[in-house]
Write a protein that holds these residues in place. Structure first.
Motif, short mmCIF file in Angstrom:
data_model
loop_
_atom_site.label_atom_id
_atom_site.label_comp_id
_atom_site.label_asym_id
_atom_site.label_seq_id
_atom_site.Cartn_x
_atom_site.Cartn_y
_atom_site.Cartn_z
N LEU A 125 9.16 -2.09 -16.90
CA LEU A 125 8.03 -1.83 -16.00
C LEU A 125 7.39 -3.15 -15.60
O LEU A 125 7.19 -4.03 -16.41
N THR A 126 7.09 -3.26 -14.36
CA THR A 126 6.46 -4.49 -13.89
C THR A 126 4.98 -4.48 -14.24
O THR A 126 4.37 -3.41 -14.31
N PRO A 127 4.41 -5.65 -14.42
CA PRO A 127 2.97 -5.71 -14.68
C PRO A 127 2.16 -5.07 -13.55
O PRO A 127 1.11 -4.48 -13.81
N ASN A 128 2.64 -5.16 -12.30
CA ASN A 128 1.91 -4.55 -11.19
C ASN A 128 1.81 -3.04 -11.35
O ASN A 128 0.79 -2.45 -11.01
N PHE A 129 2.87 -2.42 -11.85
CA PHE A 129 2.85 -0.98 -12.08
C PHE A 129 1.83 -0.62 -13.16
O PHE A 129 1.04 0.31 -13.00
N LEU A 142 -3.71 1.30 -14.74
CA LEU A 142 -5.01 1.02 -15.33
C LEU A 142 -6.13 1.10 -14.29
O LEU A 142 -7.19 1.67 -14.55
N ILE A 143 -5.90 0.54 -13.12
CA ILE A 143 -6.92 0.56 -12.07
C ILE A 143 -7.19 1.99 -11.62
O ILE A 143 -8.35 2.42 -11.53
N ILE A 173 -11.29 -2.95 -15.56
CA ILE A 173 -11.34 -4.41 -15.71
C ILE A 173 -10.01 -4.95 -16.21
O ILE A 173 -9.54 -6.00 -15.75
N SER A 174 -9.36 -4.23 -17.11
CA SER A 174 -8.06 -4.66 -17.62
C SER A 174 -7.00 -4.67 -16.52
O SER A 174 -6.14 -5.55 -16.50
#
Length: 127
Positions: A10-14, A19-20, A74-75
């Motif tokens: 999984l990419t960090p963007n996913f 989270l957002i 925030i994370s």
């Protein structure tokens, strides 16, 4: 292990997007409980048995949702190992608290709590 290879791919963007979006959802639900009367305000409140619909409890639940929603948002915006660790623990605490409340006080609706707990544990392990 299959699960570790899926998670590591999984990419960090996913993960940041999850989270957002989850943080925004939590904030919206908490504000709905506090200030609005709409379907989002009942999503969390309907997990309780009807005898536990007390205004102060509803407000405290909204503040708690606001707290962990803010942490998750925030994370997602400022990702790092530390913010991921803190966010992951919000999911673990959420699952534990709902299960504990169900087990000890029998104040929650079991199948709704199991859905939230399993989802939270999945997100905990995802992070």
């Amino acid at each position: 292990m299959i699960s570790l290879s899926i998670i590591s791919s999984l990419t960090p963007n996913f993960i940041n997007s999850i989270l957002i979006l989850n943080g925004i959802y939590d904030l919206f639900c908490s504000f709905s409980i506090l200030f609005l009367s709409n379907p989002f305000s009942t999503l969390h409140l309907n997990m309780f048995n009807s005898s536990f619909h007390i205004p102060i409890i509803n407000r405290l639940l909204a503040y708690w949702i606001l707290t962990y929603g803010s942490i998750r948002l925030i994370s997602g915006i400022y990702p790092s190992n530390i913010t991921y660790f803190i966010s992951a623990n919000t999911y673990l605490i959420e699952a534990f608290c709902y299960e504990y409340e169900l087990f000890i006080n029998n104040s929650m609706i079991k199948n709704k709590i199991r859905f939230v707990s399993i989802s939270s544990l999945f997100l905990f392990f995802l992070l």
